[in-house]
Design a protein around this motif. Sequence first.
Motif, PDB file in Angstrom:
ATOM      1  N   TYR A 297      16.585 111.098  30.030  1.00  0.00           N
ATOM      2  CA  TYR A 297      16.894 109.687  29.855  1.00  0.00           C
ATOM      3  C   TYR A 297      18.358 109.557  29.462  1.00  0.00           C
ATOM      4  CZ  TYR A 297      16.335 110.435  24.787  1.00  0.00           C
ATOM      5  OH  TYR A 297      16.447 110.894  23.501  1.00  0.00           O
ATOM      6  N   GLU A 298      18.858 108.330  29.461  1.00  0.00           N
ATOM      7  CA  GLU A 298      20.255 108.072  29.119  1.00  0.00           C
ATOM      8  C   GLU A 298      20.329 107.014  28.032  1.00  0.00           C
ATOM      9  OE1 GLU A 298      22.204 108.794  33.540  1.00  0.00           O
ATOM     10  OE2 GLU A 298      22.234 106.789  32.690  1.00  0.00           O
ATOM     11  N   MET A 299      21.411 107.114  27.254  1.00  0.00           N
ATOM     12  CA  MET A 299      21.673 106.114  26.221  1.00  0.00           C
ATOM     13  C   MET A 299      23.160 105.805  26.198  1.00  0.00           C
ATOM     14  SD  MET A 299      19.640 106.946  22.719  1.00  0.00           S
ATOM     15  CE  MET A 299      18.378 105.779  22.336  1.00  0.00           C
ATOM     16  N   PHE A 300      23.466 104.581  25.829  1.00  0.00           N
ATOM     17  CA  PHE A 300      24.858 104.224  25.563  1.00  0.00           C
ATOM     18  C   PHE A 300      24.908 103.106  24.532  1.00  0.00           C
ATOM     19  CE2 PHE A 300      23.674 101.622  29.234  1.00  0.00           C
ATOM     20  CZ  PHE A 300      24.187 100.370  28.923  1.00  0.00           C
ATOM     21  N   LYS A 301      26.063 103.001  23.910  1.00  0.00           N
ATOM     22  CA  LYS A 301      26.314 101.988  22.883  1.00  0.00           C
ATOM     23  C   LYS A 301      26.829 100.737  23.590  1.00  0.00           C
ATOM     24  CE  LYS A 301      29.183 101.786  18.723  1.00  0.00           C
ATOM     25  NZ  LYS A 301      30.098 102.595  17.922  1.00  0.00           N
TER      26      LYS A 301
END
Length: 137
Positions: A23-27
């Motif tokens: 999965y991916e995450m970003f602010k």
Amino acid sequence: MSTLEGTRENPWKLKTPPQTSDYEMFKDEKDGKLILVCTVGKTVLHYDYSCVDDLNTMLKLHGDWMELASADEQKSVKEGTVEAWGRSPENPIGGWYGLKKGLRGRFGMYIPPLMEKLGLAEVEHNPRNNRMRTIKK
């Protein structure tokens, strides 16, 4: 183009604690508030960004390994786990760090690998019953 990791253009690439899903995450910012955007397949979750510092502080105070547990919002969760803390009225924001009604759970699945990526915590990677603890500095 941004080369900073954790941006929309260059999200953190993460794996769930058992290492079974990517999965991916970003602010990002939404309604004037810093959030984490977590994309799992076609599902997009939002978490209050303050969870990173708050969880780190709680783990330091806890001082030992803590079971992650992970559950959808509609399911009950084992007390004394990271998931339970992420939805507890006793945490610093007084409730859910997940921001999208109906998709506020799974805190114990998606936030710990980010903490590990940021160098703030150790996370176990067993098939089940994983735990995390703060990195003592």
